[in-house]
Design a protein around this motif. Structure first.
Motif, PDB file in Angstrom:
ATOM      1  N   ALA A 228       0.829  -1.207   0.000  1.00  0.00           N
ATOM      2  CA  ALA A 228       0.000   0.000   0.000  1.00  0.00           C
ATOM      3  C   ALA A 228       0.862   1.255   0.000  1.00  0.00           C
ATOM      4  O   ALA A 228       0.565   2.227  -0.727  1.00  0.00           O
ATOM      5  N   ALA A 229       1.940   1.274   0.797  1.00  0.00           N
ATOM      6  CA  ALA A 229       2.808   2.443   0.844  1.00  0.00           C
ATOM      7  C   ALA A 229       3.527   2.654  -0.483  1.00  0.00           C
ATOM      8  O   ALA A 229       3.663   3.788  -0.969  1.00  0.00           O
ATOM      9  N   LEU A 230       3.992   1.579  -1.089  1.00  0.00           N
ATOM     10  CA  LEU A 230       4.650   1.685  -2.383  1.00  0.00           C
ATOM     11  C   LEU A 230       3.677   2.171  -3.447  1.00  0.00           C
ATOM     12  O   LEU A 230       4.020   3.006  -4.295  1.00  0.00           O
ATOM     13  N   ALA A 231       2.463   1.653  -3.414  1.00  0.00           N
ATOM     14  CA  ALA A 231       1.454   2.062  -4.387  1.00  0.00           C
ATOM     15  C   ALA A 231       1.132   3.542  -4.253  1.00  0.00           C
ATOM     16  O   ALA A 231       0.995   4.260  -5.248  1.00  0.00           O
ATOM     17  N   ALA A 232       1.012   4.021  -3.011  1.00  0.00           N
ATOM     18  CA  ALA A 232       0.738   5.441  -2.801  1.00  0.00           C
ATOM     19  C   ALA A 232       1.877   6.292  -3.345  1.00  0.00           C
ATOM     20  O   ALA A 232       1.644   7.329  -3.984  1.00  0.00           O
ATOM     21  N   GLY A 233       3.117   5.870  -3.111  1.00  0.00           N
ATOM     22  CA  GLY A 233       4.252   6.617  -3.623  1.00  0.00           C
ATOM     23  C   GLY A 233       4.339   6.620  -5.132  1.00  0.00           C
ATOM     24  O   GLY A 233       4.823   7.575  -5.739  1.00  0.00           O
ATOM     25  N   ALA A 234       3.864   5.530  -5.743  1.00  0.00           N
ATOM     26  CA  ALA A 234       3.897   5.420  -7.207  1.00  0.00           C
ATOM     27  C   ALA A 234       2.662   6.022  -7.858  1.00  0.00           C
ATOM     28  O   ALA A 234       2.600   6.137  -9.091  1.00  0.00           O
ATOM     29  N   GLY A 235       1.661   6.373  -7.046  1.00  0.00           N
ATOM     30  CA  GLY A 235       0.469   7.016  -7.578  1.00  0.00           C
ATOM     31  C   GLY A 235      -0.513   6.083  -8.247  1.00  0.00           C
ATOM     32  O   GLY A 235      -1.249   6.492  -9.148  1.00  0.00           O
ATOM     33  N   VAL A 236      -0.553   4.816  -7.797  1.00  0.00           N
ATOM     34  CA  VAL A 236      -1.492   3.850  -8.368  1.00  0.00           C
ATOM     35  C   VAL A 236      -2.139   3.066  -7.230  1.00  0.00           C
ATOM     36  O   VAL A 236      -1.752   3.203  -6.060  1.00  0.00           O
ATOM     37  N   SER A 237      -3.092   2.233  -7.565  1.00  0.00           N
ATOM     38  CA  SER A 237      -3.725   1.411  -6.554  1.00  0.00           C
ATOM     39  C   SER A 237      -2.803   0.268  -6.144  1.00  0.00           C
ATOM     40  O   SER A 237      -1.871  -0.101  -6.867  1.00  0.00           O
ATOM     41  N   ARG A 238      -3.097  -0.290  -4.976  1.00  0.00           N
ATOM     42  CA  ARG A 238      -2.310  -1.416  -4.491  1.00  0.00           C
ATOM     43  C   ARG A 238      -2.365  -2.579  -5.463  1.00  0.00           C
ATOM     44  O   ARG A 238      -1.331  -3.188  -5.766  1.00  0.00           O
ATOM     45  N   ALA A 239      -3.540  -2.901  -5.968  1.00  0.00           N
ATOM     46  CA  ALA A 239      -3.678  -4.028  -6.891  1.00  0.00           C
ATOM     47  C   ALA A 239      -2.917  -3.774  -8.185  1.00  0.00           C
ATOM     48  O   ALA A 239      -2.278  -4.676  -8.735  1.00  0.00           O
ATOM     49  N   ALA A 240      -2.994  -2.526  -8.671  1.00  0.00           N
ATOM     50  CA  ALA A 240      -2.305  -2.201  -9.924  1.00  0.00           C
ATOM     51  C   ALA A 240      -0.796  -2.320  -9.771  1.00  0.00           C
ATOM     52  O   ALA A 240      -0.105  -2.848 -10.649  1.00  0.00           O
ATOM     53  N   LEU A 241      -0.244  -1.851  -8.645  1.00  0.00           N
ATOM     54  CA  LEU A 241       1.195  -1.957  -8.434  1.00  0.00           C
ATOM     55  C   LEU A 241       1.622  -3.414  -8.309  1.00  0.00           C
ATOM     56  O   LEU A 241       2.600  -3.838  -8.928  1.00  0.00           O
ATOM     57  N   ALA A 242       0.883  -4.173  -7.490  1.00  0.00           N
ATOM     58  CA  ALA A 242       1.248  -5.575  -7.294  1.00  0.00           C
ATOM     59  C   ALA A 242       1.254  -6.329  -8.613  1.00  0.00           C
ATOM     60  O   ALA A 242       2.169  -7.115  -8.895  1.00  0.00           O
ATOM     61  N   ARG A 243       0.245  -6.098  -9.434  1.00  0.00           N
ATOM     62  CA  ARG A 243       0.138  -6.793 -10.713  1.00  0.00           C
ATOM     63  C   ARG A 243       1.272  -6.388 -11.660  1.00  0.00           C
ATOM     64  O   ARG A 243       1.935  -7.238 -12.256  1.00  0.00           O
ATOM     65  N   ARG A 244       1.510  -5.068 -11.771  1.00  0.00           N
ATOM     66  CA  ARG A 244       2.513  -4.601 -12.723  1.00  0.00           C
ATOM     67  C   ARG A 244       3.929  -4.943 -12.252  1.00  0.00           C
ATOM     68  O   ARG A 244       4.798  -5.295 -13.052  1.00  0.00           O
ATOM     69  N   PHE A 245       4.176  -4.825 -10.971  1.00  0.00           N
ATOM     70  CA  PHE A 245       5.490  -5.153 -10.424  1.00  0.00           C
ATOM     71  C   PHE A 245       5.817  -6.619 -10.683  1.00  0.00           C
ATOM     72  O   PHE A 245       6.912  -6.956 -11.162  1.00  0.00           O
ATOM     73  N   THR A 246       4.875  -7.490 -10.386  1.00  0.00           N
ATOM     74  CA  THR A 246       5.102  -8.928 -10.587  1.00  0.00           C
ATOM     75  C   THR A 246       5.298  -9.243 -12.062  1.00  0.00           C
ATOM     76  O   THR A 246       6.154 -10.064 -12.432  1.00  0.00           O
ATOM     77  N   GLU A 247       4.548  -8.576 -12.922  1.00  0.00           N
ATOM     78  CA  GLU A 247       4.651  -8.813 -14.363  1.00  0.00           C
ATOM     79  C   GLU A 247       6.013  -8.412 -14.904  1.00  0.00           C
ATOM     80  O   GLU A 247       6.622  -9.124 -15.700  1.00  0.00           O
ATOM     81  N   LEU A 248       6.530  -7.267 -14.450  1.00  0.00           N
ATOM     82  CA  LEU A 248       7.777  -6.744 -15.011  1.00  0.00           C
ATOM     83  C   LEU A 248       9.024  -7.273 -14.296  1.00  0.00           C
ATOM     84  O   LEU A 248      10.050  -7.516 -14.925  1.00  0.00           O
ATOM     85  N   VAL A 249       8.961  -7.433 -12.990  1.00  0.00           N
ATOM     86  CA  VAL A 249      10.132  -7.848 -12.224  1.00  0.00           C
ATOM     87  C   VAL A 249      10.211  -9.372 -12.091  1.00  0.00           C
ATOM     88  O   VAL A 249      11.293  -9.936 -11.967  1.00  0.00           O
ATOM     89  N   GLY A 250       9.058 -10.031 -12.145  1.00  0.00           N
ATOM     90  CA  GLY A 250       9.049 -11.483 -12.056  1.00  0.00           C
ATOM     91  C   GLY A 250       8.755 -12.013 -10.677  1.00  0.00           C
ATOM     92  O   GLY A 250       8.740 -13.242 -10.472  1.00  0.00           O
ATOM     93  N   GLU A 251       8.523 -11.131  -9.716  1.00  0.00           N
ATOM     94  CA  GLU A 251       8.168 -11.531  -8.364  1.00  0.00           C
ATOM     95  C   GLU A 251       7.439 -10.376  -7.694  1.00  0.00           C
ATOM     96  O   GLU A 251       7.608  -9.217  -8.086  1.00  0.00           O
ATOM     97  N   PRO A 252       6.630 -10.644  -6.667  1.00  0.00           N
ATOM     98  CA  PRO A 252       5.886  -9.581  -5.986  1.00  0.00           C
ATOM     99  C   PRO A 252       6.817  -8.600  -5.273  1.00  0.00           C
ATOM    100  O   PRO A 252       7.969  -8.935  -4.965  1.00  0.00           O
TER     101      PRO A 252
END
Length: 321
Positions: A228-252
């Motif tokens: 949640a804190a990372l998502a707020a800093g990135a300006g997106v929702s928690r679900a959106a960050l978790a999904r995109r981070f896992t997709e691009l980095v390969g892990e949550p």
């Protein structure tokens, strides 16, 4: 601090092996010193790097090669030239039948070869201890990479060539830092090339959302981060960050953070005399016990065993470190 800075912050040579070689054909050096990483920079002439399991690669003036150990390889004037010198652990030089060559081929301060007028001049630097190079760095590199002279513009090779033959106070520290700078410059240029196959998290750094999250994690890994804190800093929702981070980095995100914290802890344990508790605080664990439990679970050895150089068991995820 960004992910690239942290990634390249790993090299810390301490009394690294550095040598200028002057050679006349035919020549062939069998390298089996088990160094975790070695760098070869061509100053004059040409050479071939010949992996035991791979195709020979030619080096011309200005080209730089990086070999990952501990597997042996050969550097020669021609792939067909049989080895004449074997470099053993501790940089002990001998003929293939075991005759010592340490004094016979010495040509001056950190200079070695078969002829002072040789047509080939190359500079070699080797990191002696695996702890000098972070595991994350080693895992991101191929067994052999070659950066051609026309792919970058760097003045460090000529400077290293000048400094490597000096015998002045503090020279070992100067050479260690020059080797680190050269390695960092090579890697920065290498990872910008399409064929480099940069790690997923490195490529993700350019993403406007995930890149922000990565910079936050790398800038302050000890912070009690949540998705949640990372998502707020990135300006997106928690679900959106978790999904995109896992997709691009390969892990949550939290899995990535755990791996990064433990990688930092592993380096700190070998680079300093800090207590396990002090290291735990520095990398974001509340106590020595918490760090020890996570370290043992992920790496197969305790922090104290890691510091002492104990190898993980074959069943551990860190066995190949």
């Amino acid at each position: 601090m960004d992910a690239l800075t942290d990634f390249l912050d790993g090299p810390r040579a301490r009394g690294a092996f550095l040598l200028r070689s002057i050679l006349s054909p035919p020549w062939s050096l069998r390298i089996q010193d088990r160094a975790p990483l070695a760098l070869t920079a061509m100053v004059r002439g040409e050479a071939w790097v010949i992996p035991d399991d791979g195709d020979p690669v030619r080096l011309g003036p200005g080209d730089v090669a990086i070999n990952l150990g501990p597997d042996p390889y050969t550097v020669a004037d021609d792939p067909a030239t049989p080895p004449q010198v074997v470099i053993h652990p501790g940089q002990h030089c001998a003929t293939p039948d075991g005759r010592d060559l340490s004094q016979e081929m010495t040509l001056g301060v950190r200079t070695w070869g078969n002829s002072p007028e040789g047509s080939t001049v190359l500079l070699t630097g080797a990191y002696q201890m695996r702890g000098e190079i972070s595991r994350r760095l080693l895992e991101a590199l191929p067994p052999l990479l070659v950066l051609p002279e026309d792919a970058w513009d760097c003045p460090i090779i000529p400077l290293l060539g000048v400094e490597i033959v000096k015998d002045e106070p503090g020279q070992e520290a100067v050479l260690d830092r020059l080797l680190d700078l050269l390695l960092i410059a090579v890697l920065r240029a290498w990872f910008s090339r399409p064929e480099a196959g940069a790690p997923a998290w490195y490529r993700a750094h350019s993403d406007p959302v995930v890149g922000k999250a990565l910079r936050m994690l790398h800038s302050d890994p000890a912070h009690p981060w949540t998705v949640a804190a990372l998502a707020a800093g990135a300006g997106v929702s928690r679900a959106a960050l978790a999904r995109r981070f896992t997709e691009l980095v390969g892990e949550p995100p939290m899995t990535f953070l755990t791996g990064w914290r433990l990688a930092m802890a592993a380096d700190l344990l070998r680079e300093s005399d800090a207590t396990v508790g002090a290291v735990a605080t520095q990398v974001g664990y509340g106590s020595a016990f918490a760090l020890s439990a996570a370290f043992k679970r992920e790496r197969g050895v305790s922090p104290q065993e890691h510091r002492a150089g104990v190898r993980p068991s074959p069943a551990s995820p860190a066995f190949l470190e």
